[in-house]
Design a protein around this motif. Structure first.
Motif, PDB file in Angstrom:
ATOM      1  N   HIS A  59       0.816  -1.221   0.000  1.00 19.18           N
ATOM      2  CA  HIS A  59       0.000   0.000   0.000  1.00 19.18           C
ATOM      3  C   HIS A  59       0.842   1.261   0.000  1.00 19.18           C
ATOM      4  CE1 HIS A  59      -3.872  -1.935   0.822  1.00 19.18           C
ATOM      5  NE2 HIS A  59      -3.305  -2.649   1.775  1.00 19.18           N
ATOM      6  N   LYS A  60       0.527   2.184  -0.873  1.00 16.52           N
ATOM      7  CA  LYS A  60       1.011   3.558  -0.760  1.00 16.52           C
ATOM      8  C   LYS A  60       0.010   4.317   0.107  1.00 16.52           C
ATOM      9  CE  LYS A  60       4.067   3.391  -4.299  1.00 16.52           C
ATOM     10  NZ  LYS A  60       5.481   3.419  -3.995  1.00 16.52           N
ATOM     11  N   ASN A  61       0.429   5.493   0.568  1.00 20.41           N
ATOM     12  CA  ASN A  61      -0.471   6.292   1.393  1.00 20.41           C
ATOM     13  C   ASN A  61      -0.189   7.775   1.160  1.00 20.41           C
ATOM     14  OD1 ASN A  61      -2.165   7.295   3.328  1.00 20.41           O
ATOM     15  ND2 ASN A  61      -1.535   5.874   4.933  1.00 20.41           N
ATOM     16  N   ASN A  62      -0.365   8.196  -0.069  1.00 19.68           N
ATOM     17  CA  ASN A  62      -0.114   9.590  -0.445  1.00 19.68           C
ATOM     18  C   ASN A  62      -1.178  10.034  -1.433  1.00 19.68           C
ATOM     19  OD1 ASN A  62       2.409  10.392   0.851  1.00 19.68           O
ATOM     20  ND2 ASN A  62       3.255   8.684  -0.312  1.00 19.68           N
ATOM     21  N   PRO A  63      -1.486  11.347  -1.416  1.00 20.10           N
ATOM     22  CA  PRO A  63      -2.475  11.831  -2.380  1.00 20.10           C
ATOM     23  C   PRO A  63      -2.034  11.463  -3.793  1.00 20.10           C
ATOM     24  CG  PRO A  63      -1.708  13.622  -0.946  1.00 20.10           C
ATOM     25  CD  PRO A  63      -0.902  12.411  -0.611  1.00 20.10           C
ATOM     26  N   ASN A  64      -2.934  10.945  -4.559  1.00 24.78           N
ATOM     27  CA  ASN A  64      -2.672  10.633  -5.974  1.00 24.78           C
ATOM     28  C   ASN A  64      -1.606   9.565  -6.200  1.00 24.78           C
ATOM     29  OD1 ASN A  64      -4.521  12.686  -6.664  1.00 24.78           O
ATOM     30  ND2 ASN A  64      -2.888  14.204  -6.413  1.00 24.78           N
ATOM     31  N   ALA A  65      -1.202   8.844  -5.153  1.00 26.26           N
ATOM     32  CA  ALA A  65      -0.235   7.753  -5.351  1.00 26.26           C
ATOM     33  C   ALA A  65      -0.938   6.621  -6.095  1.00 26.26           C
ATOM     34  CB  ALA A  65       0.282   7.258  -4.012  1.00 26.26           C
ATOM     35  N   PRO A  66      -0.174   5.853  -6.851  1.00 26.66           N
ATOM     36  CA  PRO A  66      -0.800   4.754  -7.581  1.00 26.66           C
ATOM     37  C   PRO A  66      -1.169   3.601  -6.645  1.00 26.66           C
ATOM     38  CG  PRO A  66       1.576   4.689  -7.852  1.00 26.66           C
ATOM     39  CD  PRO A  66       1.275   5.940  -7.076  1.00 26.66           C
ATOM     40  N   ASP A  67      -2.061   2.739  -7.118  1.00 28.88           N
ATOM     41  CA  ASP A  67      -2.282   1.484  -6.409  1.00 28.88           C
ATOM     42  C   ASP A  67      -1.021   0.669  -6.560  1.00 28.88           C
ATOM     43  OD1 ASP A  67      -4.991   2.188  -5.953  1.00 28.88           O
ATOM     44  OD2 ASP A  67      -5.438   1.593  -8.013  1.00 28.88           O
ATOM     45  N   PHE A  68      -0.924  -0.357  -5.727  1.00 28.86           N
ATOM     46  CA  PHE A  68       0.301  -1.149  -5.687  1.00 28.86           C
ATOM     47  C   PHE A  68      -0.199  -2.583  -5.679  1.00 28.86           C
ATOM     48  CE2 PHE A  68       4.540  -0.892  -3.178  1.00 28.86           C
ATOM     49  CZ  PHE A  68       5.237  -0.712  -4.339  1.00 28.86           C
ATOM     50  N   GLY A  69       0.273  -3.420  -4.755  1.00 28.63           N
ATOM     51  CA  GLY A  69      -0.372  -4.726  -4.573  1.00 28.63           C
ATOM     52  C   GLY A  69      -1.780  -4.523  -4.051  1.00 28.63           C
ATOM     53  N   GLY A  70      -1.965  -3.463  -3.287  1.00 26.88           N
ATOM     54  CA  GLY A  70      -3.284  -3.088  -2.753  1.00 26.88           C
ATOM     55  C   GLY A  70      -3.568  -1.637  -3.117  1.00 26.88           C
ATOM     56  N   PRO A  71      -4.792  -1.166  -2.846  1.00 34.65           N
ATOM     57  CA  PRO A  71      -5.147   0.210  -3.201  1.00 34.65           C
ATOM     58  C   PRO A  71      -4.392   1.253  -2.376  1.00 34.65           C
ATOM     59  CG  PRO A  71      -6.881  -0.810  -1.889  1.00 34.65           C
ATOM     60  CD  PRO A  71      -5.895  -1.887  -2.205  1.00 34.65           C
ATOM     61  N   ASN A  72      -4.203   2.440  -2.955  1.00 33.68           N
ATOM     62  CA  ASN A  72      -3.659   3.573  -2.213  1.00 33.68           C
ATOM     63  C   ASN A  72      -4.578   3.842  -1.012  1.00 33.68           C
ATOM     64  OD1 ASN A  72      -2.448   5.964  -1.399  1.00 33.68           O
ATOM     65  ND2 ASN A  72      -3.233   7.185  -3.116  1.00 33.68           N
TER      66      ASN A  72
END
Ligand code: HEC
Length: 158
Positions: A59-72
């Motif tokens: 997981h990313k956790n930033n505005p407008n960050a892309p999804d990764f293995g899981g959603p932002n």
């Protein structure tokens, strides 16, 4: 010489024993058999950010960050389950779960995702320590600027 090294060893043992997140001290502050609300009162956003390391592989956790293995996860606190990311391929199980991410649902989810939404694709063993979970929840909430404020989210451009 021997005494000095014995003292040094004791100091080391003390340091190792009281881990730097003041876990036991905070747990004592929360009182006996603390509720989630009591744990959240002693939770620490900065420590939660560090503990989010366990999630950051997916997981990313930033505005407008892309999804990764899981959603932002930016802004997830207060949102409906399985709806936040317009681009992530949620399981039908999560998309149709119908609940909302608040402290209680996040706590249960971080402990054991499958117990909250059987059929979810989040492959995660869970965070067993309640105070660790509270720290992570405090961090997620701090990354959800609209959760506590009345400020409406800007309307989506069409
Ligand atoms: C191995 C990858 C992985 C790890 C590690 C992981 N997650 Fe997830 N997470 C996912 C996937 C995949 C989904 C989507 C699940 C689905 O669609 O059923 C998800 C979904 C979620 C959701 C729901 C998001 C929404 O939009 O409704 C939350 C909240 C969440 N994860 C929090 C966490 C937290 C907090 C941690 C760390 C304590 C964590 N996850 C660790 C893969 C992971």
């Amino acid at each position: 010489m021997r005494i000095t090294s014995a003292i040094a060893l004791m100091a080391l043992a003390l340091l190792a024993g009281c881990s730097d997140d003041r876990h036991d001290e905070r747990l004592r502050q929360a009182g006996p058999r603390p509720s989630l609300a009591a744990l959240l009162k002693v939770a620490d956003v900065g420590l939660g950010e560090r503990k989010f390391g366990r999630c950051a592989g997916c997981h990313k956790n930033n505005p407008n960050a892309p999804d990764f293995g899981g959603p932002n996860l930016y802004g997830i606190y207060g949102r409906p389950m399985g709806q936040s990311s317009p681009t992530f391929g949620y399981t039908a199980a999560l998309r149709n779960a119908g609940g909302k991410w608040d402290a209680a649902t996040l706590d249960a989810w971080i402990d054991n995702p499958r117990a909250v939404v059987p059929g979810t694709s989040m492959q995660f063993a869970g965070v067993p320590d309640p105070l660790d979970r509270a720290d992570i929840i405090a961090y997620l909430k701090s990354r959800s600027p609209t959760a506590e404020t009345a400020t409406p989210r800007p309307a989506k451009a069409r």
